[in-house]
Design a protein around this motif. Structure first.
Motif, PDB file in Angstrom:
ATOM      1  N   ASP A  29       0.597  -1.103   0.021  1.00 49.67           N
ATOM      2  CA  ASP A  29      -0.204   0.240  -0.310  1.00 49.67           C
ATOM      3  C   ASP A  29       0.859   1.203  -0.026  1.00 49.67           C
ATOM      4  OD1 ASP A  29       0.670  -0.632   2.596  1.00 49.67           O
ATOM      5  OD2 ASP A  29      -0.556   0.642   3.298  1.00 49.67           O
ATOM      6  N   GLU A  30       2.221   1.145   0.296  1.00 45.65           N
ATOM      7  CA  GLU A  30       3.004   2.490   0.098  1.00 45.65           C
ATOM      8  C   GLU A  30       3.572   2.547  -1.268  1.00 45.65           C
ATOM      9  OE1 GLU A  30       3.697   4.446   2.779  1.00 45.65           O
ATOM     10  OE2 GLU A  30       2.350   3.203   3.982  1.00 45.65           O
ATOM     11  N   GLN A  31       3.063   3.816  -1.826  1.00 44.83           N
ATOM     12  CA  GLN A  31       3.495   4.072  -3.201  1.00 44.83           C
ATOM     13  C   GLN A  31       5.093   4.221  -3.418  1.00 44.83           C
ATOM     14  OE1 GLN A  31       1.314   3.681  -5.697  1.00 44.83           O
ATOM     15  NE2 GLN A  31       3.082   3.981  -7.121  1.00 44.83           N
ATOM     16  N   GLY A  32       5.758   4.627  -2.537  1.00 40.27           N
ATOM     17  CA  GLY A  32       7.268   4.606  -2.545  1.00 40.27           C
ATOM     18  C   GLY A  32       7.712   3.269  -2.487  1.00 40.27           C
ATOM     19  N   ASP A  33       7.341   2.310  -1.658  1.00 49.45           N
ATOM     20  CA  ASP A  33       7.863   1.186  -1.752  1.00 49.45           C
ATOM     21  C   ASP A  33       7.742   0.483  -3.012  1.00 49.45           C
ATOM     22  OD1 ASP A  33       8.970   1.844   0.917  1.00 49.45           O
ATOM     23  OD2 ASP A  33       7.374   0.365   1.814  1.00 49.45           O
ATOM     24  N   VAL A  34       6.440   0.615  -3.534  1.00 45.27           N
ATOM     25  CA  VAL A  34       6.105  -0.176  -4.757  1.00 45.27           C
ATOM     26  C   VAL A  34       6.944   0.402  -5.932  1.00 45.27           C
ATOM     27  CG1 VAL A  34       4.102   0.066  -6.694  1.00 45.27           C
ATOM     28  CG2 VAL A  34       3.652  -0.208  -4.201  1.00 45.27           C
ATOM     29  N   GLU A  35       7.137   1.906  -6.140  1.00 47.90           N
ATOM     30  CA  GLU A  35       7.941   2.195  -7.146  1.00 47.90           C
ATOM     31  C   GLU A  35       9.365   1.625  -7.068  1.00 47.90           C
ATOM     32  OE1 GLU A  35       6.686   3.756  -9.769  1.00 47.90           O
ATOM     33  OE2 GLU A  35       4.906   3.721  -8.990  1.00 47.90           O
ATOM     34  N   LEU A  36      10.043   1.584  -5.681  1.00 46.43           N
ATOM     35  CA  LEU A  36      11.380   1.056  -5.621  1.00 46.43           C
ATOM     36  C   LEU A  36      11.280  -0.324  -5.913  1.00 46.43           C
ATOM     37  CD1 LEU A  36      12.424   2.829  -2.417  1.00 46.43           C
ATOM     38  CD2 LEU A  36      13.457   3.096  -4.616  1.00 46.43           C
ATOM     39  N   ALA A  37      10.423  -1.338  -5.502  1.00 40.13           N
ATOM     40  CA  ALA A  37      10.267  -2.641  -6.020  1.00 40.13           C
ATOM     41  C   ALA A  37      10.197  -2.853  -7.492  1.00 40.13           C
ATOM     42  CB  ALA A  37       9.127  -3.370  -5.364  1.00 40.13           C
ATOM     43  N   LYS A  38       9.515  -1.908  -7.917  1.00 41.90           N
ATOM     44  CA  LYS A  38       9.038  -1.965  -9.541  1.00 41.90           C
ATOM     45  C   LYS A  38      10.490  -1.868 -10.306  1.00 41.90           C
ATOM     46  CE  LYS A  38       5.378  -0.269 -11.390  1.00 41.90           C
ATOM     47  NZ  LYS A  38       4.362   0.634 -11.779  1.00 41.90           N
ATOM     48  N   MET A  39      11.019  -0.766  -9.876  1.00 44.72           N
ATOM     49  CA  MET A  39      12.445  -0.500 -10.335  1.00 44.72           C
ATOM     50  C   MET A  39      13.526  -1.538 -10.164  1.00 44.72           C
ATOM     51  SD  MET A  39      12.815   3.525  -9.171  1.00 44.72           S
ATOM     52  CE  MET A  39      14.637   3.345  -8.992  1.00 44.72           C
ATOM     53  N   ALA A  40      13.577  -2.321  -9.118  1.00 35.60           N
ATOM     54  CA  ALA A  40      14.321  -3.422  -8.825  1.00 35.60           C
ATOM     55  C   ALA A  40      13.962  -4.624  -9.831  1.00 35.60           C
ATOM     56  CB  ALA A  40      14.273  -3.913  -7.363  1.00 35.60           C
ATOM     57  N   LEU A  41      12.640  -4.865  -9.854  1.00 35.93           N
ATOM     58  CA  LEU A  41      12.213  -6.023 -10.813  1.00 35.93           C
ATOM     59  C   LEU A  41      12.659  -5.541 -12.227  1.00 35.93           C
ATOM     60  CD1 LEU A  41       8.865  -6.596  -9.025  1.00 35.93           C
ATOM     61  CD2 LEU A  41      10.587  -8.214  -9.461  1.00 35.93           C
ATOM     62  N   ALA A  42      12.518  -4.350 -12.624  1.00 33.54           N
ATOM     63  CA  ALA A  42      12.695  -4.141 -14.072  1.00 33.54           C
ATOM     64  C   ALA A  42      14.249  -4.229 -14.454  1.00 33.54           C
ATOM     65  CB  ALA A  42      12.526  -2.440 -14.293  1.00 33.54           C
ATOM     66  N   ASP A  43      15.121  -4.218 -13.195  1.00 31.47           N
ATOM     67  CA  ASP A  43      16.613  -4.047 -13.303  1.00 31.47           C
ATOM     68  C   ASP A  43      16.910  -5.408 -13.275  1.00 31.47           C
ATOM     69  OD1 ASP A  43      19.249  -2.844 -13.309  1.00 31.47           O
ATOM     70  OD2 ASP A  43      19.282  -3.689 -11.276  1.00 31.47           O
ATOM     71  N   CYS A  44      16.221  -6.482 -12.933  1.00 38.49           N
ATOM     72  CA  CYS A  44      16.742  -7.904 -12.697  1.00 38.49           C
ATOM     73  C   CYS A  44      16.905  -8.558 -14.039  1.00 38.49           C
ATOM     74  CB  CYS A  44      15.966  -8.786 -11.727  1.00 38.49           C
ATOM     75  SG  CYS A  44      14.386  -9.184 -12.529  1.00 38.49           S
ATOM     76  N   PRO A  45      17.539  -9.597 -14.237  1.00 40.09           N
ATOM     77  CA  PRO A  45      17.889 -10.298 -15.438  1.00 40.09           C
ATOM     78  C   PRO A  45      16.661 -10.997 -16.197  1.00 40.09           C
ATOM     79  CG  PRO A  45      18.876 -11.466 -13.825  1.00 40.09           C
ATOM     80  CD  PRO A  45      18.353 -10.359 -13.136  1.00 40.09           C
ATOM     81  N   PHE A  46      15.677 -11.100 -15.298  1.00 42.59           N
ATOM     82  CA  PHE A  46      14.480 -11.885 -15.680  1.00 42.59           C
ATOM     83  C   PHE A  46      13.314 -11.042 -16.239  1.00 42.59           C
ATOM     84  CE2 PHE A  46      16.940 -14.167 -12.607  1.00 42.59           C
ATOM     85  CZ  PHE A  46      17.012 -15.219 -13.253  1.00 42.59           C
ATOM     86  N   PRO A  47      12.872 -11.165 -17.378  1.00 41.11           N
ATOM     87  CA  PRO A  47      11.716 -10.313 -17.870  1.00 41.11           C
ATOM     88  C   PRO A  47      10.324 -10.438 -16.915  1.00 41.11           C
ATOM     89  CG  PRO A  47      11.934 -12.281 -19.387  1.00 41.11           C
ATOM     90  CD  PRO A  47      13.058 -12.204 -18.143  1.00 41.11           C
TER      91      PRO A  47
END
Length: 162
Positions: A29-47
């Protein structure tokens, strides 16, 4: 032979079992945490296609494919916060692991809580892992990358159809 070449390429273990990209349901529910997690997932080697539920109630509606999520893909992984309004992470975990259609989906708790009783309670409810959200962004990225490496490359899971 280098250490990297000794391992299969990212996604090789599960790629034959799953259609890419991998589906990740992020429940927070925390938008800042959501954005950081999305950035981390976008940066990982798996699509990864990241789907976001802002609370546990929305997550369960998504997972059960109830309107408006009737055509939503089944996630390959759920990243679950504990402390949310309407339905907390413990309640989501309990419902998921009590539902035969959802029980095989790995759920990794990703939360700010480092309280031992939360760790014990979530594992007792069937969590696949527990990560206290690191304060440092690099550490968060490393943690998320480790989770995706484990679930999308290292382990073998039962085949399923989407």
């Amino acid at each position: 032979m280098t250490m990297a070449s000794a391992f299969p390429p990212p996604g090789a273990t599960m790629a034959s079992q799953y259609k890419l990209p991998y589906q990740v349901l992020l429940v927070d529910d925390e938008q800042g945490d959501v954005e950081l997690a999305k950035m981390a997932l976008a940066d990982c080697p798996f699509p990864c296609q990241v789907m976001v539920a802002g609370n546990g109630k929305e997550a369960m509606t998504w997972l059960r494919k109830q309107p408006p999520y009737a055509d939503a893909p089944t996630p390959d992984l759920v990243l679950l916060d504990l402390n949310m309004p309407q339905m907390n992470g413990r309640e989501v975990l309990k419902e998921m692991k009590g539902d035969a259609a959802l029980t095989a989906i790995p759920v990794v708790v990703l939360t700010t809580s480092d309280v031992e009783r939360d760790v014990v309670a979530t594992y007792n409810l069937g969590a696949s892992g527990y990560i206290t959200k690191p304060v440092d962004m690099d550490d968060l990225f490393k943690a998320v990358h480790s989770v995706t490496e484990y679930w999308f490359s290292t382990v073998r899971r039962p085949q399923r159809h989407r």
